[in-house]
Write a protein that holds these residues in place. Structure first.
Motif, PDB file in Angstrom:
ATOM      1  N   LEU A   1       0.804  -1.220   0.000  1.00  0.00           N
ATOM      2  CA  LEU A   1       0.000   0.000   0.000  1.00  0.00           C
ATOM      3  C   LEU A   1       0.839   1.274   0.000  1.00  0.00           C
ATOM      4  O   LEU A   1       0.278   2.376  -0.100  1.00  0.00           O
ATOM      5  N   THR A   2       2.157   1.168   0.094  1.00  0.00           N
ATOM      6  CA  THR A   2       2.998   2.344  -0.118  1.00  0.00           C
ATOM      7  C   THR A   2       3.124   2.668  -1.603  1.00  0.00           C
ATOM      8  O   THR A   2       3.637   3.723  -1.973  1.00  0.00           O
ATOM      9  N   ASP A   3       2.651   1.762  -2.459  1.00  0.00           N
ATOM     10  CA  ASP A   3       2.673   1.936  -3.912  1.00  0.00           C
ATOM     11  C   ASP A   3       1.335   2.549  -4.349  1.00  0.00           C
ATOM     12  O   ASP A   3       0.276   1.952  -4.159  1.00  0.00           O
ATOM     13  N   LEU A   4       1.379   3.741  -4.919  1.00  0.00           N
ATOM     14  CA  LEU A   4       0.149   4.448  -5.286  1.00  0.00           C
ATOM     15  C   LEU A   4      -0.679   3.657  -6.284  1.00  0.00           C
ATOM     16  O   LEU A   4      -1.922   3.697  -6.235  1.00  0.00           O
ATOM     17  N   SER A   5      -0.031   2.921  -7.187  1.00  0.00           N
ATOM     18  CA  SER A   5      -0.787   2.138  -8.157  1.00  0.00           C
ATOM     19  C   SER A   5      -1.592   1.034  -7.482  1.00  0.00           C
ATOM     20  O   SER A   5      -2.708   0.702  -7.917  1.00  0.00           O
TER      21      SER A   5
ATOM     22  N   GLN B   1      -2.774   1.297  -4.392  1.00  0.00           N
ATOM     23  CA  GLN B   1      -3.890   2.008  -3.762  1.00  0.00           C
ATOM     24  C   GLN B   1      -5.012   2.282  -4.762  1.00  0.00           C
ATOM     25  O   GLN B   1      -6.191   2.107  -4.443  1.00  0.00           O
ATOM     26  N   HIS B   2      -4.657   2.704  -5.956  1.00  0.00           N
ATOM     27  CA  HIS B   2      -5.672   2.936  -6.995  1.00  0.00           C
ATOM     28  C   HIS B   2      -6.434   1.645  -7.303  1.00  0.00           C
ATOM     29  O   HIS B   2      -7.667   1.656  -7.456  1.00  0.00           O
ATOM     30  N   LYS B   3      -5.716   0.557  -7.392  1.00  0.00           N
ATOM     31  CA  LYS B   3      -6.357  -0.735  -7.678  1.00  0.00           C
ATOM     32  C   LYS B   3      -7.341  -1.105  -6.579  1.00  0.00           C
ATOM     33  O   LYS B   3      -8.449  -1.590  -6.850  1.00  0.00           O
ATOM     34  N   VAL B   4      -6.947  -0.867  -5.337  1.00  0.00           N
ATOM     35  CA  VAL B   4      -7.812  -1.175  -4.199  1.00  0.00           C
ATOM     36  C   VAL B   4      -9.067  -0.311  -4.221  1.00  0.00           C
ATOM     37  O   VAL B   4     -10.197  -0.806  -4.114  1.00  0.00           O
ATOM     38  N   ILE B   5      -8.893   0.986  -4.364  1.00  0.00           N
ATOM     39  CA  ILE B   5     -10.036   1.899  -4.334  1.00  0.00           C
ATOM     40  C   ILE B   5     -10.943   1.683  -5.543  1.00  0.00           C
ATOM     41  O   ILE B   5     -12.180   1.728  -5.435  1.00  0.00           O
ATOM     42  N   ASP B   6     -10.364   1.428  -6.707  1.00  0.00           N
ATOM     43  CA  ASP B   6     -11.172   1.190  -7.904  1.00  0.00           C
ATOM     44  C   ASP B   6     -12.079  -0.021  -7.740  1.00  0.00           C
ATOM     45  O   ASP B   6     -13.184  -0.065  -8.287  1.00  0.00           O
ATOM     46  N   ALA B   7     -11.616  -1.013  -6.975  1.00  0.00           N
ATOM     47  CA  ALA B   7     -12.384  -2.245  -6.809  1.00  0.00           C
ATOM     48  C   ALA B   7     -13.390  -2.169  -5.665  1.00  0.00           C
ATOM     49  O   ALA B   7     -14.244  -3.051  -5.532  1.00  0.00           O
ATOM     50  N   ALA B   8     -13.292  -1.125  -4.841  1.00  0.00           N
ATOM     51  CA  ALA B   8     -14.054  -1.079  -3.596  1.00  0.00           C
ATOM     52  C   ALA B   8     -15.326  -0.267  -3.707  1.00  0.00           C
ATOM     53  O   ALA B   8     -15.372   0.771  -4.392  1.00  0.00           O
TER      54      ALA B   8
ATOM     55  N   GLU C   1       2.865   4.691   7.623  1.00  0.00           N
ATOM     56  CA  GLU C   1       1.470   4.419   7.946  1.00  0.00           C
ATOM     57  C   GLU C   1       0.576   5.638   7.754  1.00  0.00           C
ATOM     58  O   GLU C   1      -0.513   5.542   7.173  1.00  0.00           O
ATOM     59  N   ALA C   2       1.002   6.795   8.249  1.00  0.00           N
ATOM     60  CA  ALA C   2       0.164   7.990   8.137  1.00  0.00           C
ATOM     61  C   ALA C   2      -0.008   8.391   6.677  1.00  0.00           C
ATOM     62  O   ALA C   2      -1.115   8.770   6.246  1.00  0.00           O
ATOM     63  N   LEU C   3       1.059   8.303   5.892  1.00  0.00           N
ATOM     64  CA  LEU C   3       0.965   8.641   4.465  1.00  0.00           C
ATOM     65  C   LEU C   3       0.021   7.692   3.731  1.00  0.00           C
ATOM     66  O   LEU C   3      -0.770   8.116   2.881  1.00  0.00           O
TER      67      LEU C   3
ATOM     68  N   LEU D   1      -5.149   6.962   0.970  1.00  0.00           N
ATOM     69  CA  LEU D   1      -6.350   6.159   0.744  1.00  0.00           C
ATOM     70  C   LEU D   1      -7.617   6.976   0.976  1.00  0.00           C
ATOM     71  O   LEU D   1      -8.606   6.852   0.234  1.00  0.00           O
ATOM     72  N   ILE D   2      -7.596   7.819   1.989  1.00  0.00           N
ATOM     73  CA  ILE D   2      -8.752   8.682   2.258  1.00  0.00           C
ATOM     74  C   ILE D   2      -8.993   9.639   1.101  1.00  0.00           C
ATOM     75  O   ILE D   2     -10.139   9.815   0.660  1.00  0.00           O
ATOM     76  N   ASP D   3      -7.940  10.246   0.593  1.00  0.00           N
ATOM     77  CA  ASP D   3      -8.092  11.169  -0.544  1.00  0.00           C
ATOM     78  C   ASP D   3      -8.661  10.453  -1.764  1.00  0.00           C
ATOM     79  O   ASP D   3      -9.553  10.980  -2.452  1.00  0.00           O
TER      80      ASP D   3
END
Length: 281
Positions: free
Chosen positions: A49-53, A55-62, A76-78, A83-85
């Protein structure tokens, strides 16, 4: 689709199983490839999840994200803020953040990171109306492994044997997650402290274990470095966070009030004895 992060870990895998057993469609994601083997899931995403791509895959599927942060990650904070954004930009139907009891405590690295993520989520919820719920579980019962204690006759712990820490059953946390997902409007913008028990010392945990099993196990202190070496943890941030945890638990312990969890469950939270019975039979 419900996506659960850190799903191959103790807490994540228990939450995934609970949701699957309740009939929810779940995609599990973790950096550990074993996440793909979790029974009943509809899909898995293996990635960092430190990899932005990723994160995009996760959010796109959710549609709904149950965000369990990675354990002792310097980023962790980043990760959480990003993910929130992304969730707000989509927007997601619901963002459930599994945080920690008392994120305001400055003596604990992992609490500080979660405090920052909670703050970002609240500001984002106010500015974008992203639906969210913050859950703040206490120290999980599965950190005491009764089968290992039964096997070895010893409960090795990395903080003072007189340190008093409260606990919560991960199954109770899973039940709350399901209740929140089932009624997002009711729980929107709520923050819930999930404390299950009174505080116990390691000695008291072993006393309850012995009373249930009839054995004569003992609690023994090992240094944080010994413990970290045993589990193969060499990451410097992980080790620093663990030392802070050990120092904080030894000096102050960690506790809270079970009223909120009792209200959410509609019953008393599971006790430590309940946990022992379930794990040992």
């Amino acid at each position: 689709m419900i996506i659960v992060t850190s799903a191959a870990g103790h807490t994540g895998s228990i939450i995934v199983k609970y949701l699957v057993d309740k009939g929810y469609p779940v995609t599990a994601t973790d950096i550990n490839p074993k996440v793909a083997d979790l029974p009943g899931i509809q899909d898995s995403i293996v990635g960092d999840l430190t990899d932005l791509s990723v994160q995009h895959k996760v959010i796109d599927a959710a549609d709904v994200l149950v965000y369990i942060p990675p354990l002792f990650s310097a980023e962790e904070a980043l990760i959480g803020k990003s993910l929130i954004d992304l969730a707000a930009a989509k927007p997601l139907q619901q963002f459930v953040f599994v945080s920690v009891t008392h994120p305001i405590l400055s003596s604990l690295l992992q609490h500080i990171a979660k405090r920052d993520v909670e703050e970002h989520l609240i500001y984002t919820g106010m500015s974008t109306q992203l639906p969210y719920t913050i859950l703040q579980p206490m120290h999980y019962m599965h950190n005491f492994d009764p089968n290992q204690v039964k096997k070895t006759g010893e409960y090795q712990i990395f903080y003072s044997l007189d340190g008093r820490v409260a606990y919560v059953d991960p199954l109770d946390v899973s039940e709350v997650v399901e209740k929140v997902i089932a009624d997002p409007k009711k729980h929107n913008k709520a923050t819930y402290e999930l404390v299950g028990t009174q505080p116990y010392t390691p000695k008291q945990l072993v006393t309850m274990f012995n009373a249930y099993t009839g054995l004569n196990a003992k609690a023994s202190y090992i240094s944080p470095d010994q413990f970290l070496d045993q589990i193969g943890a060499q990451d410097l941030y992980f080790r620093a966070g663990f030392h802070q945890l050990a120092d904080s638990y030894s000096q102050w312990g960690l506790d809270g009030n079970p009223n909120v969890l009792t209200m959410l469950l509609g019953r008393k939270p599971h006790s430590f004895e309940d946990y022992l019975k379930r794990e040992l039979g």
